[in-house]
Design an enzyme around this catalytic site. Structure first.
Site, short mmCIF file in Angstrom:
data_model
loop_
_atom_site.label_atom_id
_atom_site.label_comp_id
_atom_site.label_asym_id
_atom_site.label_seq_id
_atom_site.Cartn_x
_atom_site.Cartn_y
_atom_site.Cartn_z
N HIS A 51 2.76 3.34 -8.96
CA HIS A 51 2.54 1.92 -9.27
C HIS A 51 3.73 1.34 -10.04
CE1 HIS A 51 -1.37 2.32 -7.61
NE2 HIS A 51 -1.90 2.97 -8.61
N TRP B 274 3.02 7.99 -2.34
CA TRP B 274 4.44 8.12 -2.69
C TRP B 274 4.59 9.04 -3.91
CZ3 TRP B 274 7.35 7.00 -7.03
CH2 TRP B 274 8.74 6.92 -6.86
N SER C 138 -8.53 -4.90 4.53
CA SER C 138 -9.03 -4.60 3.18
C SER C 138 -9.43 -5.85 2.40
CB SER C 138 -7.99 -3.79 2.39
OG SER C 138 -7.67 -2.61 3.08
N LEU D 222 10.98 -20.48 -4.72
CA LEU D 222 9.96 -19.59 -4.14
C LEU D 222 8.66 -19.61 -4.97
CD1 LEU D 222 9.27 -17.18 -2.15
CD2 LEU D 222 10.11 -15.68 -3.99
N ASP E 105 0.83 -1.20 0.00
CA ASP E 105 0.00 0.00 0.00
C ASP E 105 0.87 1.26 0.00
OD1 ASP E 105 -2.27 1.50 0.04
OD2 ASP E 105 -2.78 1.13 2.13
N GLY E 106 0.35 2.31 -0.60
CA GLY E 106 1.00 3.62 -0.51
C GLY E 106 1.63 4.12 -1.80
N ASN E 107 1.36 3.43 -2.90
CA ASN E 107 1.94 3.88 -4.18
C ASN E 107 1.47 5.29 -4.55
OD1 ASN E 107 2.99 1.33 -4.36
ND2 ASN E 107 1.58 0.61 -5.93
N GLY E 108 0.17 5.52 -4.36
CA GLY E 108 -0.42 6.81 -4.73
C GLY E 108 0.18 7.94 -3.90
N ARG F 11 -11.59 2.43 -9.11
CA ARG F 11 -10.67 3.55 -9.40
C ARG F 11 -10.90 4.09 -10.81
NH1 ARG F 11 -5.09 2.55 -6.18
NH2 ARG F 11 -6.11 1.90 -4.27
N THR G 283 -10.68 -6.86 -5.78
CA THR G 283 -11.98 -6.78 -6.45
C THR G 283 -12.57 -5.37 -6.29
OG1 THR G 283 -12.87 -7.80 -4.43
CG2 THR G 283 -12.67 -9.22 -6.35
C1 FPP Z 1 -2.12 0.30 -3.18
O1 FPP Z 1 -1.57 1.57 -3.19
C2 FPP Z 1 -1.53 -0.47 -4.25
C3 FPP Z 1 -2.23 -1.01 -5.28
C4 FPP Z 1 -3.69 -0.93 -5.41
C5 FPP Z 1 -1.53 -1.69 -6.36
C6 FPP Z 1 -0.39 -2.51 -5.95
C7 FPP Z 1 0.40 -2.84 -7.14
C8 FPP Z 1 1.72 -2.85 -7.19
C9 FPP Z 1 2.58 -2.60 -6.03
C10 FPP Z 1 2.43 -3.22 -8.43
C11 FPP Z 1 2.02 -4.59 -8.85
C12 FPP Z 1 3.03 -5.23 -9.63
C13 FPP Z 1 2.86 -6.40 -10.26
C14 FPP Z 1 4.03 -7.05 -10.82
C15 FPP Z 1 1.56 -7.06 -10.41
P1 FPP Z 1 -2.54 2.81 -3.44
O2 FPP Z 1 -2.55 3.10 -4.88
O3 FPP Z 1 -3.88 2.53 -2.84
O4 FPP Z 1 -1.79 3.90 -2.65
P2 FPP Z 1 -2.44 5.11 -1.82
O5 FPP Z 1 -3.24 4.48 -0.71
O6 FPP Z 1 -1.26 5.86 -1.34
O7 FPP Z 1 -3.29 5.88 -2.78
#
Ligand code: FPP
Length: 253
Positions: free
Chosen positions: A50, A38, A209, A144, A33-36, A84, A79
């Site tokens: 992402h 970041w 979640s 793995l 979690d936290g890509n957005g 989004r 799901t």
């Molecule tokens: C949540 O962060 C993350 C996701 C919904 C997507 C996770 C996906 C990846 C880390 C990449 C996947 C890679 C492969 C190889 C399948 P968020 O977008 O909800 O972040 P936020 O809460 O900060 O907005």
């Protein structure tokens, strides 16, 4: 920017030795979690988070292999993520293809097996084809196991299991008095896979979640404020060290 390591760096080259680690969890599950956030912090569009998150997936696979973890389950698309904006959904669903296009040869070389849990059939063809190809190419690997949760939601997994059980009862393939926890587990996407020993969630959120609700019954939880794109070997080791200190009693004393 997160630390870059070459894929499957050898133990000798690594800054962190594994010999301090005993009692390594067999199965680690991660809510990435936290890509957005970041991306926002850096003034970048969410998809940049992402993309960086995808590279961290690669590095995390390398680390899990190195530290002798047997199963790594990664929550890649839920799901609920369909809610989004369309371009973000499309981007997220293209990531597995991009990831596998770049790293499948390394994964094969390093004896990694790719599997998925979730409603696979409802994914777009471009995702399904890339992932199916990777599953086939790696199916005989016994290193793995990387289990991508793709279009996964735990409640719908349980609903699906109930329907499958009812159908088998109707078809007289299953008698209800035979149904117990072990048998129910065989109707879940995670059939044949041991329950996670350790769940990690990044980004400071402390909730499940809709992830592996049945399977996490006795799992140890570990949370960090670090955002997924900043997840590093140091943080992973911190989680593994903390896991070592836990006393797991499974309801006993
Ligand atoms: C949540 O962060 C993350 C996701 C919904 C997507 C996770 C996906 C990846 C880390 C990449 C996947 C890679 C492969 C190889 C399948 P968020 O977008 O909800 O972040 P936020 O809460 O900060 O907005």
């Amino acid at each position: 920017m997160s630390m870059k390591l070459p894929f499957f760096k050898t133990k000798q080259e690594s800054p962190i030795e594994t010999n301090e680690l005993t009692n390594v969890p067999e199965h680690v599950a991660i809510i990435m979690d936290g890509n957005g956030r970041w991306a926002k912090k850096k003034g970048l569009p969410r998809i940049a988070g992402h993309k960086e998150g995808m590279d961290v997936v690669k590095r995390t696979i390398e680390l899990a292999s190195k530290h002798n973890i047997k199963i790594l389950t990664l929550f890649a698309f839920s799901t609920e993520n369909w809610k989004r904006p369309k371009p973000e959904v499309e981007y997220l669903l293209r990531l597995p293809k991009e990831f596998l296009h770049t790293y499948l040869p390394d994964l094969i070389k390093n004896n990694v097996r790719i599997e998925t849990i979730g409603d696979f059939d409802s994914l777009p063809d471009f995702t399904k084809e890339a992932v199916q190809y990777a599953k086939e190419q790696t199916k005989n690997n016994d290193g793995l196991l990387v289990n991508f949760a793709l279009n996964y939601g735990s409640r719908s997994e349980i609903m699906r299991a109930i329907k499958l059980i009812m159908r088998d009862v109707d078809d007289e393939k299953l008698s209800l008095d035979k149904l117990d926890e072990d048998l129910l587990s065989t109707y879940l996407y995670t059939q044949g896979i041991s329950d996670p020993d350790l769940l990690i969630r990044t980004s400071g959120e402390r909730r499940l979640s809709n992830f592996l609700l049945w399977q996490l019954a006795y799992t140890e939880f570990w949370f960090t404020d670090v955002l997924w794109p900043d997840f590093s070997e140091e943080i992973f080791i911190e989680a593994l060290m903390d896991f070592q200190k836990r006393s797991r009693r499974y309801g006993g004393i």
